[in-house]
Write a protein that holds these residues in place. Structure first.
Motif, PDB file in Angstrom:
ATOM      1  N   MET A  24     -23.314  17.879   0.589  1.00  0.00           N
ATOM      2  CA  MET A  24     -23.413  19.115   1.353  1.00  0.00           C
ATOM      3  C   MET A  24     -23.470  18.785   2.841  1.00  0.00           C
ATOM      4  N   THR A  25     -22.792  19.615   3.616  1.00  0.00           N
ATOM      5  CA  THR A  25     -22.873  19.489   5.069  1.00  0.00           C
ATOM      6  C   THR A  25     -23.619  20.703   5.615  1.00  0.00           C
ATOM      7  N   ARG A  26     -24.403  20.455   6.668  1.00  0.00           N
ATOM      8  CA  ARG A  26     -25.214  21.521   7.253  1.00  0.00           C
ATOM      9  C   ARG A  26     -24.461  22.205   8.384  1.00  0.00           C
ATOM     10  N   HIS A  27     -24.593  23.521   8.441  1.00  0.00           N
ATOM     11  CA  HIS A  27     -23.990  24.326   9.501  1.00  0.00           C
ATOM     12  C   HIS A  27     -24.991  25.397   9.918  1.00  0.00           C
ATOM     13  N   VAL A  28     -24.989  25.718  11.206  1.00  0.00           N
ATOM     14  CA  VAL A  28     -25.868  26.757  11.724  1.00  0.00           C
ATOM     15  C   VAL A  28     -25.026  27.981  12.053  1.00  0.00           C
ATOM     16  N   LEU A  29     -25.433  29.121  11.524  1.00  0.00           N
ATOM     17  CA  LEU A  29     -24.768  30.388  11.810  1.00  0.00           C
ATOM     18  C   LEU A  29     -25.748  31.282  12.549  1.00  0.00           C
ATOM     19  N   SER A  30     -25.251  31.986  13.541  1.00  0.00           N
ATOM     20  CA  SER A  30     -26.062  32.937  14.286  1.00  0.00           C
ATOM     21  C   SER A  30     -25.362  34.282  14.208  1.00  0.00           C
ATOM     22  N   MET A  31     -26.127  35.309  13.825  1.00  0.00           N
ATOM     23  CA  MET A  31     -25.491  36.614  13.687  1.00  0.00           C
ATOM     24  C   MET A  31     -26.399  37.734  14.169  1.00  0.00           C
ATOM     25  N   VAL A  32     -25.777  38.843  14.509  1.00  0.00           N
ATOM     26  CA  VAL A  32     -26.487  40.078  14.840  1.00  0.00           C
ATOM     27  C   VAL A  32     -26.250  41.014  13.674  1.00  0.00           C
ATOM     28  N   LEU A  33     -27.356  41.506  13.139  1.00  0.00           N
ATOM     29  CA  LEU A  33     -27.343  42.265  11.897  1.00  0.00           C
ATOM     30  C   LEU A  33     -27.983  43.626  12.119  1.00  0.00           C
ATOM     31  N   ARG A  34     -27.371  44.676  11.581  1.00  0.00           N
ATOM     32  CA  ARG A  34     -27.990  46.010  11.673  1.00  0.00           C
ATOM     33  C   ARG A  34     -29.352  45.983  11.013  1.00  0.00           C
ATOM     34  N   ASN A  35     -30.300  46.668  11.598  1.00  0.00           N
ATOM     35  CA  ASN A  35     -31.660  46.714  11.098  1.00  0.00           C
ATOM     36  C   ASN A  35     -31.815  47.904  10.141  1.00  0.00           C
ATOM     37  N   VAL A  36     -31.217  47.765   8.949  1.00  0.00           N
ATOM     38  CA  VAL A  36     -31.258  48.822   7.941  1.00  0.00           C
ATOM     39  C   VAL A  36     -31.642  48.218   6.591  1.00  0.00           C
ATOM     40  N   PRO A  37     -32.241  49.029   5.713  1.00  0.00           N
ATOM     41  CA  PRO A  37     -32.605  48.513   4.391  1.00  0.00           C
ATOM     42  C   PRO A  37     -31.384  47.971   3.647  1.00  0.00           C
ATOM     43  N   GLY A  38     -31.525  46.794   3.053  1.00  0.00           N
ATOM     44  CA  GLY A  38     -30.459  46.201   2.257  1.00  0.00           C
ATOM     45  C   GLY A  38     -29.514  45.290   3.012  1.00  0.00           C
ATOM     46  N   ALA A  39     -29.578  45.280   4.342  1.00  0.00           N
ATOM     47  CA  ALA A  39     -28.643  44.462   5.118  1.00  0.00           C
ATOM     48  C   ALA A  39     -28.812  42.976   4.803  1.00  0.00           C
ATOM     49  N   LEU A  40     -30.038  42.494   4.821  1.00  0.00           N
ATOM     50  CA  LEU A  40     -30.290  41.088   4.513  1.00  0.00           C
ATOM     51  C   LEU A  40     -29.879  40.768   3.080  1.00  0.00           C
ATOM     52  N   ALA A  41     -30.152  41.668   2.165  1.00  0.00           N
ATOM     53  CA  ALA A  41     -29.784  41.455   0.759  1.00  0.00           C
ATOM     54  C   ALA A  41     -28.275  41.280   0.602  1.00  0.00           C
ATOM     55  N   ARG A  42     -27.486  42.059   1.332  1.00  0.00           N
ATOM     56  CA  ARG A  42     -26.033  41.941   1.233  1.00  0.00           C
ATOM     57  C   ARG A  42     -25.547  40.590   1.751  1.00  0.00           C
ATOM     58  N   VAL A  43     -26.174  40.092   2.807  1.00  0.00           N
ATOM     59  CA  VAL A  43     -25.814  38.770   3.336  1.00  0.00           C
ATOM     60  C   VAL A  43     -26.163  37.690   2.311  1.00  0.00           C
ATOM     61  N   VAL A  44     -27.349  37.778   1.733  1.00  0.00           N
ATOM     62  CA  VAL A  44     -27.801  36.776   0.768  1.00  0.00           C
ATOM     63  C   VAL A  44     -26.927  36.792  -0.495  1.00  0.00           C
ATOM     64  N   VAL A  45     -26.519  37.962  -0.934  1.00  0.00           N
ATOM     65  CA  VAL A  45     -25.633  38.056  -2.100  1.00  0.00           C
ATOM     66  C   VAL A  45     -24.297  37.382  -1.787  1.00  0.00           C
ATOM     67  N   LEU A  46     -23.779  37.568  -0.583  1.00  0.00           N
ATOM     68  CA  LEU A  46     -22.535  36.910  -0.191  1.00  0.00           C
ATOM     69  C   LEU A  46     -22.711  35.397  -0.252  1.00  0.00           C
ATOM     70  N   PHE A  47     -23.821  34.892   0.297  1.00  0.00           N
ATOM     71  CA  PHE A  47     -24.089  33.448   0.240  1.00  0.00           C
ATOM     72  C   PHE A  47     -24.140  32.971  -1.209  1.00  0.00           C
ATOM     73  N   SER A  48     -24.885  33.670  -2.032  1.00  0.00           N
ATOM     74  CA  SER A  48     -25.082  33.270  -3.425  1.00  0.00           C
ATOM     75  C   SER A  48     -23.768  33.256  -4.198  1.00  0.00           C
ATOM     76  N   SER A  49     -22.961  34.275  -4.019  1.00  0.00           N
ATOM     77  CA  SER A  49     -21.710  34.382  -4.773  1.00  0.00           C
ATOM     78  C   SER A  49     -20.678  33.343  -4.354  1.00  0.00           C
ATOM     79  N   ARG A  50     -20.880  32.719  -3.198  1.00  0.00           N
ATOM     80  CA  ARG A  50     -19.951  31.701  -2.718  1.00  0.00           C
ATOM     81  C   ARG A  50     -20.541  30.288  -2.772  1.00  0.00           C
ATOM     82  N   GLY A  51     -21.661  30.136  -3.432  1.00  0.00           N
ATOM     83  CA  GLY A  51     -22.248  28.814  -3.618  1.00  0.00           C
ATOM     84  C   GLY A  51     -22.804  28.187  -2.357  1.00  0.00           C
TER      85      GLY A  51
END
Length: 88
Positions: free
Chosen positions: A1-28
């Motif tokens: 595994m190689t490490r990478h740092v991502l920086s993002m601006v995310l809307r402050n709404v319910p479920g926003a973080l969950a959608r990002v985490v699901v994307l990470f999970s579904s792509r390994g």
């Protein structure tokens, strides 16, 4: 595994973080660390995340996929030189 740092601006709404985490999970993508802080505006938060990707996999595709999420306002992969300065 190689490490990478991502920086993002995310809307402050319910479920926003969950959608990002699901994307990470579904792509390994392995999340090594995550920091989420509200900005002065209040309607958006800044998220910095260190991810582990399989060797040879570039973060570019992940950045494109994240930018398609409606809650992600902007996302960038932090360059190696900047990563060394922040100790990642």
């Amino acid at each position: 595994m190689t490490r990478h740092v991502l920086s993002m601006v995310l809307r402050n709404v319910p479920g926003a973080l969950a959608r990002v985490v699901v994307l990470f999970s579904s792509r390994g993508v392995d999340v090594e660390s995550l920091s989420l802080d509200p900005t002065e505006r209040g309607d958006v938060s800044r998220m910095d995340v260190v991810v582990g990707l399989p060797a040879g996999r570039s973060p570019d595709q992940l950045v494109k996929q994240l930018s398609r999420l409606v809650d992600v306002k902007s996302v960038v992969a932090v360059a190696d030189s900047a990563r060394n300065q922040i100790g990642a």
